[in-house]
Design a protein around this motif. Structure first.
Motif, PDB file in Angstrom:
ATOM      1  N   GLY A  31       2.935  -2.282  -8.684  1.00 49.06           N
ATOM      2  CA  GLY A  31       3.378  -2.207  -7.296  1.00 49.06           C
ATOM      3  C   GLY A  31       4.262  -0.996  -7.067  1.00 49.06           C
ATOM      4  O   GLY A  31       4.563  -0.233  -7.989  1.00 49.06           O
ATOM      5  N   ALA A  51      -1.336  -6.266  -6.895  1.00 49.88           N
ATOM      6  CA  ALA A  51      -0.546  -5.070  -7.195  1.00 49.88           C
ATOM      7  C   ALA A  51      -0.689  -3.991  -6.129  1.00 49.88           C
ATOM      8  O   ALA A  51       0.296  -3.363  -5.737  1.00 49.88           O
ATOM      9  CB  ALA A  51      -0.932  -4.519  -8.561  1.00 49.88           C
ATOM     10  N   LEU A  69       1.567  -4.737  -3.190  1.00 52.14           N
ATOM     11  CA  LEU A  69       2.936  -5.147  -3.483  1.00 52.14           C
ATOM     12  C   LEU A  69       3.925  -3.998  -3.338  1.00 52.14           C
ATOM     13  O   LEU A  69       3.772  -2.942  -3.957  1.00 52.14           O
ATOM     14  CB  LEU A  69       3.023  -5.711  -4.901  1.00 52.14           C
ATOM     15  CG  LEU A  69       4.398  -6.139  -5.384  1.00 52.14           C
ATOM     16  CD1 LEU A  69       4.968  -7.269  -4.518  1.00 52.14           C
ATOM     17  CD2 LEU A  69       4.324  -6.563  -6.849  1.00 52.14           C
TER      18      LEU A  69
END
Length: 158
Positions: free
Chosen positions: A58, A32, A35
């Motif tokens: 993200g 995450a 991202l």
């Protein structure tokens, strides 16, 4: 990891659920904190991917193909579009005014240039109009950007 999205709009409900699951699973396989999802946030896979990225923790960046782009999207999607746009950490614009096939392709080319990989919700068939999913996949592949196709087995667009 910067990931872009392209995909067919107007999918049947029974395909939508399977595509949403595939997108969520693909996003959950990423870290995450690293991202960044890049999307034009149109109705369908663009918005579903954007939401999956945000739900996973993200960041979202939005590409706006044309100044009139939102007006060309279905009215029922405007609330989601506006909400996702407000949550974007960055917004990229093509500078084009009219929301037509050329602008959509220009937006997709901009998107591809911003990412390390593209998720494609694509049935493998030719585009139904210039700037469609098949055209974006072909452009990404020509420019060396890896494409990960997410299409449920046995699914059809109609």
């Amino acid at each position: 990891m910067r990931i872009g999205i392209t995909g067919h709009r107007g999918l049947p409900e029974h395909v939508e659920g399977r595509v949403r699951q595939a997108l969520a699973a693909a996003v959950k396989g990423r870290t995450a904190s690293d991202l960044v999802g890049v999307s034009c946030i149109a109705d369908g896979p663009d918005a579903w991917f954007a939401q999956a990225v945000l739900d996973h923790g993200g960041r979202l960046e939005v590409v706006i193909p044309a100044e009139a782009y939102r007006d060309g999207l279905p009215g029922w999607h405007h609330e989601d579009y506006d909400r996702l746009l407000r949550q974007a950490s960055d917004v990229h614009r093509t500078g084009l005014a009219d929301s037509d096939e050329q602008a959509h392709m220009a937006g997709s080319e901009l998107l591809v240039g911003l990412v390390d990989e593209v998720f494609a919700v694509w049935d493998g068939l030719p585009a139904r109009g210039y700037g469609g999913t098949a055209d974006v996949v072909a452009y990404a592949r020509r420019t060396g950007v890896p494409v990960h196709v997410l299409w449920p087995e046995g699914a059809t667009r109609d």
